[in-house]
Design a protein around this motif. Sequence first.
Motif, PDB file in Angstrom:
ATOM      1  N   CYS A 215      -3.746  12.598 -13.033  1.00 24.38           N
ATOM      2  CA  CYS A 215      -2.745  11.583 -12.680  1.00 24.38           C
ATOM      3  C   CYS A 215      -3.010  10.282 -13.424  1.00 24.38           C
ATOM      4  O   CYS A 215      -2.080   9.648 -13.947  1.00 24.38           O
ATOM      5  CB  CYS A 215      -2.759  11.341 -11.181  1.00 24.38           C
ATOM      6  SG  CYS A 215      -2.110  12.712 -10.193  1.00 24.38           S
ATOM      7  N   ARG A 216      -4.269   9.883 -13.498  1.00 20.74           N
ATOM      8  CA  ARG A 216      -4.606   8.630 -14.181  1.00 20.74           C
ATOM      9  C   ARG A 216      -4.338   8.734 -15.679  1.00 20.74           C
ATOM     10  O   ARG A 216      -3.833   7.787 -16.288  1.00 20.74           O
ATOM     11  CB  ARG A 216      -6.072   8.274 -13.914  1.00 20.74           C
ATOM     12  CG  ARG A 216      -6.323   7.844 -12.469  1.00 20.74           C
ATOM     13  CD  ARG A 216      -7.726   7.304 -12.289  1.00 20.74           C
ATOM     14  NE  ARG A 216      -8.725   8.366 -12.339  1.00 20.74           N
ATOM     15  CZ  ARG A 216      -9.093   9.090 -11.281  1.00 20.74           C
ATOM     16  NH1 ARG A 216      -8.533   8.904 -10.097  1.00 20.74           N
ATOM     17  NH2 ARG A 216     -10.035  10.014 -11.390  1.00 20.74           N
ATOM     18  N   ALA A 219      -0.560   8.556 -16.165  1.00 19.95           N
ATOM     19  CA  ALA A 219      -0.073   7.209 -15.859  1.00 19.95           C
ATOM     20  C   ALA A 219      -0.359   6.237 -16.999  1.00 19.95           C
ATOM     21  O   ALA A 219       0.445   5.351 -17.293  1.00 19.95           O
ATOM     22  CB  ALA A 219      -0.711   6.716 -14.563  1.00 19.95           C
ATOM     23  N   GLY A 223       3.110   5.198 -17.829  1.00 20.41           N
ATOM     24  CA  GLY A 223       3.316   4.228 -16.760  1.00 20.41           C
ATOM     25  C   GLY A 223       3.146   4.917 -15.420  1.00 20.41           C
ATOM     26  O   GLY A 223       3.349   6.133 -15.297  1.00 20.41           O
ATOM     27  N   GLU A 224       2.794   4.138 -14.413  1.00 19.38           N
ATOM     28  CA  GLU A 224       2.431   4.743 -13.128  1.00 19.38           C
ATOM     29  C   GLU A 224       3.593   5.486 -12.486  1.00 19.38           C
ATOM     30  O   GLU A 224       3.452   6.645 -12.061  1.00 19.38           O
ATOM     31  CB  GLU A 224       1.910   3.667 -12.178  1.00 19.38           C
ATOM     32  CG  GLU A 224       1.401   4.247 -10.864  1.00 19.38           C
ATOM     33  CD  GLU A 224       0.661   3.227 -10.034  1.00 19.38           C
ATOM     34  OE1 GLU A 224       0.306   3.564  -8.890  1.00 19.38           O
ATOM     35  OE2 GLU A 224       0.450   2.099 -10.525  1.00 19.38           O
ATOM     36  N   GLU A 225       4.754   4.882 -12.414  1.00 18.14           N
ATOM     37  CA  GLU A 225       5.862   5.519 -11.706  1.00 18.14           C
ATOM     38  C   GLU A 225       6.324   6.790 -12.421  1.00 18.14           C
ATOM     39  O   GLU A 225       6.467   7.854 -11.808  1.00 18.14           O
ATOM     40  CB  GLU A 225       7.034   4.543 -11.567  1.00 18.14           C
ATOM     41  CG  GLU A 225       8.205   5.129 -10.789  1.00 18.14           C
ATOM     42  CD  GLU A 225       9.327   4.123 -10.576  1.00 18.14           C
ATOM     43  OE1 GLU A 225      10.393   4.531 -10.075  1.00 18.14           O
ATOM     44  OE2 GLU A 225       9.149   2.931 -10.909  1.00 18.14           O
ATOM     45  N   GLY A 227       4.662   8.515 -14.627  1.00 15.90           N
ATOM     46  CA  GLY A 227       3.561   9.470 -14.662  1.00 15.90           C
ATOM     47  C   GLY A 227       3.430  10.231 -13.355  1.00 15.90           C
ATOM     48  O   GLY A 227       3.274  11.458 -13.346  1.00 15.90           O
ATOM     49  N   MET A 228       3.491   9.518 -12.213  1.00 12.81           N
ATOM     50  CA  MET A 228       3.372  10.188 -10.919  1.00 12.81           C
ATOM     51  C   MET A 228       4.554  11.118 -10.655  1.00 12.81           C
ATOM     52  O   MET A 228       4.397  12.191 -10.070  1.00 12.81           O
ATOM     53  CB  MET A 228       3.265   9.144  -9.805  1.00 12.81           C
ATOM     54  CG  MET A 228       1.995   8.301  -9.841  1.00 12.81           C
ATOM     55  SD  MET A 228       0.471   9.278  -9.887  1.00 12.81           S
ATOM     56  CE  MET A 228       0.124   9.334 -11.656  1.00 12.81           C
TER      57      MET A 228
END
Length: 263
Positions: A215-216, A219, A223-225, A227-228
């Motif tokens: 996940c990291r 991301a 980008g976090e959103e 990627g998640m």
Amino acid sequence: MSLLALQRDMRDWLMREDGAAADRIGATAAPGLAVYQNNYRTQLVACLESSFQRTRAWIGEDMFLHAAVHHIDNVPPSSWTLDAYGRDFPATLARLHAADPEIAEIAGIELALEELFVAADSPAVGLDGLGGVDWDRAVLTFAPSIDLLHLNTNSFAIWSALAAQKEPPAPQYLDRPDVALLWRQGEQCRIRTIDDAELQALLKLRCGMTFGALCRDVALLLGEEAGMTLVGRWLGSWLSDHMVVAIDDRVQAAARCSSHLQL
């Protein structure tokens, strides 16, 4: 002549039409030997036709029969079961049709699906058992029968059209190879192409990367959103398709590996 010598001569006649072996068996046996050899070859052709139906449909009856006869002449059966006889047939097609690589790739898809069908069962993780998972430390174990095929032509599109009894596209090389993911969902063999991002994710997880680390990594790239969202979609697909057979935390996974090594 001993029974063992007779059996060896019979084998040599069937596989290589060895005249010396036929002479040792006896001149009066010639008509019967011809019948046995014809049955032997006919059975092997039928075995290949059954295992490679889409390949046969693609190249036509005459070309397929020529390839089957060449294969039978050069690759005798080496297993107790005829189910295994087709394992070397894609390689034979690759040698015979080097200028048409999609032929061997279509056969490779058919072989992989057939071997997947008889692979050992691996009970999948149920969706109802995910409540207590520490996803940051989770290590996913995928079914050992899952396979990946790298395809340099549009053979997957051709195979898909043939399987659906539709007009297949003309063969062509791809700018970037396709990767086909194969797995078994219950008693059904499945196949789909995946992009490089999902391929790399699968390879990393199968090598022991934790789900949190994946996940990291994603991301950082997207980008976090985004990627998640992507990783969540992958996980949902892998679970619903029955690809995942265990989810452990890092300590449990290490203990699982250690116990397997001791065995």
